[in-house]
Design a protein around this motif. Structure first.
Motif, PDB file in Angstrom:
ATOM      1  N   VAL A  17      -3.021   8.621   4.952  1.00  0.00           N
ATOM      2  CA  VAL A  17      -4.021   8.685   4.679  1.00  0.00           C
ATOM      3  C   VAL A  17      -4.159   7.667   3.082  1.00  0.00           C
ATOM      4  CG1 VAL A  17      -4.037  10.884   2.912  1.00  0.00           C
ATOM      5  CG2 VAL A  17      -6.269   9.752   3.324  1.00  0.00           C
ATOM      6  N   ASN A  18      -5.064   6.676   3.316  1.00  0.00           N
ATOM      7  CA  ASN A  18      -5.212   5.685   1.874  1.00  0.00           C
ATOM      8  C   ASN A  18      -5.073   6.564   0.338  1.00  0.00           C
ATOM      9  OD1 ASN A  18      -7.759   6.497   2.064  1.00  0.00           O
ATOM     10  ND2 ASN A  18      -8.206   4.528   0.648  1.00  0.00           N
ATOM     11  N   THR A  19      -4.571   6.139  -0.738  1.00  0.00           N
ATOM     12  CA  THR A  19      -4.355   6.779  -1.443  1.00  0.00           C
ATOM     13  C   THR A  19      -4.553   5.808  -2.797  1.00  0.00           C
ATOM     14  OG1 THR A  19      -2.055   5.968  -2.232  1.00  0.00           O
ATOM     15  CG2 THR A  19      -1.970   8.079  -1.589  1.00  0.00           C
ATOM     16  N   LEU A  20      -4.835   5.770  -4.164  1.00  0.00           N
ATOM     17  CA  LEU A  20      -5.662   4.866  -5.002  1.00  0.00           C
ATOM     18  C   LEU A  20      -4.426   4.549  -5.961  1.00  0.00           C
ATOM     19  CD1 LEU A  20      -7.991   7.318  -6.716  1.00  0.00           C
ATOM     20  CD2 LEU A  20      -8.790   5.101  -5.287  1.00  0.00           C
ATOM     21  N   TYR A  21      -2.431   4.510  -5.278  1.00  0.00           N
ATOM     22  CA  TYR A  21      -1.951   3.430  -6.077  1.00  0.00           C
ATOM     23  C   TYR A  21      -2.360   2.234  -5.786  1.00  0.00           C
ATOM     24  CZ  TYR A  21       0.485   8.591  -6.922  1.00  0.00           C
ATOM     25  OH  TYR A  21       0.290   9.694  -7.054  1.00  0.00           O
ATOM     26  N   THR A  22      -2.048   1.206  -7.173  1.00  0.00           N
ATOM     27  CA  THR A  22      -1.658   0.194  -7.199  1.00  0.00           C
ATOM     28  C   THR A  22      -0.398  -0.163  -6.972  1.00  0.00           C
ATOM     29  OG1 THR A  22      -4.105  -0.049  -7.157  1.00  0.00           O
ATOM     30  CG2 THR A  22      -2.785  -1.756  -7.404  1.00  0.00           C
ATOM     31  N   VAL A  23       0.318  -1.087  -6.191  1.00  0.00           N
ATOM     32  CA  VAL A  23       1.442  -1.222  -6.717  1.00  0.00           C
ATOM     33  C   VAL A  23       1.026  -2.700  -6.045  1.00  0.00           C
ATOM     34  CG1 VAL A  23       4.009  -1.146  -5.453  1.00  0.00           C
ATOM     35  CG2 VAL A  23       2.494   0.514  -6.247  1.00  0.00           C
ATOM     36  N   LEU A  24       2.333  -3.790  -5.862  1.00  0.00           N
ATOM     37  CA  LEU A  24       2.512  -5.290  -6.176  1.00  0.00           C
ATOM     38  C   LEU A  24       3.829  -5.398  -5.864  1.00  0.00           C
ATOM     39  CD1 LEU A  24      -0.609  -6.755  -7.758  1.00  0.00           C
ATOM     40  CD2 LEU A  24      -1.086  -5.762  -5.801  1.00  0.00           C
ATOM     41  N   TYR A  61      -5.289  15.803   1.190  1.00  0.00           N
ATOM     42  CA  TYR A  61      -6.245  16.201  -0.247  1.00  0.00           C
ATOM     43  C   TYR A  61      -6.261  17.488   0.566  1.00  0.00           C
ATOM     44  CZ  TYR A  61      -6.318  11.008  -0.707  1.00  0.00           C
ATOM     45  OH  TYR A  61      -5.862   9.829  -1.442  1.00  0.00           O
ATOM     46  N   SER A  62      -5.559  18.209   0.931  1.00  0.00           N
ATOM     47  CA  SER A  62      -5.922  19.683   0.636  1.00  0.00           C
ATOM     48  C   SER A  62      -5.471  20.011  -0.613  1.00  0.00           C
ATOM     49  CB  SER A  62      -5.156  20.663   1.606  1.00  0.00           C
ATOM     50  OG  SER A  62      -3.868  20.731   1.675  1.00  0.00           O
ATOM     51  N   LEU A  63      -5.222  19.234  -1.546  1.00  0.00           N
ATOM     52  CA  LEU A  63      -5.452  19.441  -2.509  1.00  0.00           C
ATOM     53  C   LEU A  63      -5.420  18.773  -3.951  1.00  0.00           C
ATOM     54  CD1 LEU A  63      -1.112  20.831  -3.569  1.00  0.00           C
ATOM     55  CD2 LEU A  63      -2.815  21.762  -2.885  1.00  0.00           C
ATOM     56  N   PRO A  64      -6.134  18.787  -5.246  1.00  0.00           N
ATOM     57  CA  PRO A  64      -7.541  18.606  -6.371  1.00  0.00           C
ATOM     58  C   PRO A  64      -6.365  16.666  -6.726  1.00  0.00           C
ATOM     59  CG  PRO A  64      -6.394  20.371  -6.829  1.00  0.00           C
ATOM     60  CD  PRO A  64      -5.531  20.398  -5.406  1.00  0.00           C
ATOM     61  N   PHE A  65      -5.737  16.404  -6.045  1.00  0.00           N
ATOM     62  CA  PHE A  65      -4.830  15.088  -6.287  1.00  0.00           C
ATOM     63  C   PHE A  65      -6.284  14.230  -6.283  1.00  0.00           C
ATOM     64  CE2 PHE A  65      -1.133  16.112  -3.476  1.00  0.00           C
ATOM     65  CZ  PHE A  65      -0.094  16.504  -4.721  1.00  0.00           C
ATOM     66  N   CYS A  66      -6.215  12.836  -6.926  1.00  0.00           N
ATOM     67  CA  CYS A  66      -7.577  11.324  -6.776  1.00  0.00           C
ATOM     68  C   CYS A  66      -7.689  11.028  -5.538  1.00  0.00           C
ATOM     69  CB  CYS A  66      -6.658  10.797  -7.921  1.00  0.00           C
ATOM     70  SG  CYS A  66      -6.031  11.248  -9.859  1.00  0.00           S
ATOM     71  N   LYS A  67      -8.677  11.506  -5.270  1.00  0.00           N
ATOM     72  CA  LYS A  67      -9.413  10.264  -4.199  1.00  0.00           C
ATOM     73  C   LYS A  67     -10.456   9.054  -4.306  1.00  0.00           C
ATOM     74  CE  LYS A  67      -9.737  15.179  -2.188  1.00  0.00           C
ATOM     75  NZ  LYS A  67     -10.610  16.294  -1.580  1.00  0.00           N
ATOM     76  N   PRO A  68      -9.749   8.334  -2.745  1.00  0.00           N
ATOM     77  CA  PRO A  68     -10.641   7.671  -3.547  1.00  0.00           C
ATOM     78  C   PRO A  68     -11.742   7.429  -2.770  1.00  0.00           C
ATOM     79  CG  PRO A  68      -9.220   6.507  -1.941  1.00  0.00           C
ATOM     80  CD  PRO A  68      -8.705   8.465  -1.992  1.00  0.00           C
ATOM     81  N   ASP A  69     -13.194   7.060  -3.386  1.00  0.00           N
ATOM     82  CA  ASP A  69     -14.579   6.758  -2.357  1.00  0.00           C
ATOM     83  C   ASP A  69     -14.586   7.375  -1.803  1.00  0.00           C
ATOM     84  OD1 ASP A  69     -15.123   6.635  -5.237  1.00  0.00           O
ATOM     85  OD2 ASP A  69     -15.329   4.543  -5.380  1.00  0.00           O
ATOM     86  N   ASN A  70     -13.521   6.653  -0.747  1.00  0.00           N
ATOM     87  CA  ASN A  70     -13.663   6.507   1.022  1.00  0.00           C
ATOM     88  C   ASN A  70     -12.634   6.910   0.969  1.00  0.00           C
ATOM     89  OD1 ASN A  70     -14.485   5.289   3.054  1.00  0.00           O
ATOM     90  ND2 ASN A  70     -14.240   3.325   3.336  1.00  0.00           N
ATOM     91  N   GLU A 116       1.160  -0.695   0.197  1.00  0.00           N
ATOM     92  CA  GLU A 116      -0.157   0.008   0.054  1.00  0.00           C
ATOM     93  C   GLU A 116       1.383   1.318   0.510  1.00  0.00           C
ATOM     94  OE1 GLU A 116      -4.206   1.693   2.427  1.00  0.00           O
ATOM     95  OE2 GLU A 116      -2.871   0.125   3.861  1.00  0.00           O
ATOM     96  N   ILE A 117       0.618   2.489  -0.960  1.00  0.00           N
ATOM     97  CA  ILE A 117       1.373   3.223  -1.244  1.00  0.00           C
ATOM     98  C   ILE A 117       0.316   3.953  -0.054  1.00  0.00           C
ATOM     99  CG2 ILE A 117       2.112   5.332  -2.588  1.00  0.00           C
ATOM    100  CD1 ILE A 117       4.042   2.552  -2.872  1.00  0.00           C
TER     101      ILE A 117
END
Length: 310
Positions: free
Chosen positions: A78-85, A51-60, A33-34
């Protein structure tokens, strides 16, 4: 020894967690997880939430109660949308939206982004509690007009910066780093035969890039292609109007001989200007502020005293 003396003289309180004392084992293709930490600037000294800036946000959006977050004063992980395996490369992926439907920044959002870029803000992310760092390759003795082949033989100075620069300014214009090339290093633990290998994250680097969203091509699976040129047209942020942008990223893994117990060494070699101050929470009421090199020294001693050298 003075670091041990410092620890021994502290009042007895409930146990605390020092990052790295409990290693996290991953298997091939396990999710890594990133997470985002915060935005900082040495010019303003005012941290902001990610997230005070308009980065991509998860739904939750979930603010993590990570132990590392508890020892870093003012951080909200906080969680992000980056998917790393684990040990799985990814050439390029659009983080959110699509090229034919990019993020539309309002004038207010554009103005805020440009302001943070002008104030030289850095973005801080973590992977397995390890902060991201930007690698800087400097050629102190390089002469003007030296060919690329000759430059390879020139002695280069490798330095690291905490986090990555949000963007840059040039000719009174503001440009956003909207593509992140993640480079993660793992150490493979030796196990018995026919037993699945354990992987441990030992370094987390990023190479930020600015790419104009119109030049980013993507398919229906959000797999993208960036311009092949070395210096693509950067993504400008005009603070006087609405802007359209895309956030993209890539992932590359490399095996490392660095063992897990030594993974903080890279951060401990940073210059004094780059030192971040850590607040170690010894109890719910008492905090002791230590510079990173002291904090890391204590951590390494505790780590090597309590764990096998793996």
């Amino acid at each position: 020894m003075w670091a041990l003396i410092l620890v021994s003289t502290l009042p007895l309180v409930t146990p605390f967690y020092v990052p790295g004392v409990a290693p996290m084992n991953f298997h091939q293709n396990s999710p890594v997880e990133i997470k985002a930490v915060k935005l900082t600037s040495s010019r303003t000294q005012l941290p902001y939430e990610y997230y005070s800036l308009p980065f991509c946000k998860p739904d939750n959006i979930i603010y993590k109660a990570e132990n590392l977050g508890e020892v870093l004063r003012g951080d909200r992980i906080v969680n992000t949308l980056y998917t790393v395996l684990m040990n799985l490369d990814k050439k390029c992926e659009v983080l959110c939206k699509k090229p034919d439907d990019p993020i539309k920044l309002s004038v207010e959002e554009s103005k805020l982004l440009a302001e943070r870029i002008q104030e030289e803000y850095y973005v801080h992310l973590i992977a397995d509690n390890l902060p991201v760092a930007t690698r800087l390759e400097l050629y102190p003795n390089k002469e003007e007009g030296v060919e690329e082949e000759q430059r390879k033989d020139t002695q280069k100075d490798i330095q690291f910066e905490h986090g990555y620069r949000l963007g840059f300014t040039e000719n009174n214009k503001f440009y956003l780093h909207n593509h992140l090339a993640f480079i993660l290093y793992y150490h493979k633990e030796k196990l018995e035969e026919d037993v699945e290998h354990n992987y441990r994250v030992v370094r987390f680097e990023v190479m930020p890039k600015s790419v104009k969203y119109e030049d980013i091509k993507a398919d229906e699976r959000n797999t993208c292609t960036l311009p092949e040129t070395v210096a693509p047209i950067p993504q400008e942020i005009d603070p006087t109007k609405e802007n359209r942008i895309l956030f993209t990223y890539s992932v590359h893994w490399e095996e490392s001989e660095v063992k897990w117990a030594s993974r903080w060494d890279t951060y401990l070699t940073m210059s004094d200007v780059q030192i971040h101050w850590f607040s170690i929470s010894w109890s719910s009421d008492d905090n002791i502020l230590l510079p990173l090199h002291v904090y890391g020294f204590v951590w390494r001693i505790l780590c090597r005293k309590t764990l096998p050298h793996s």
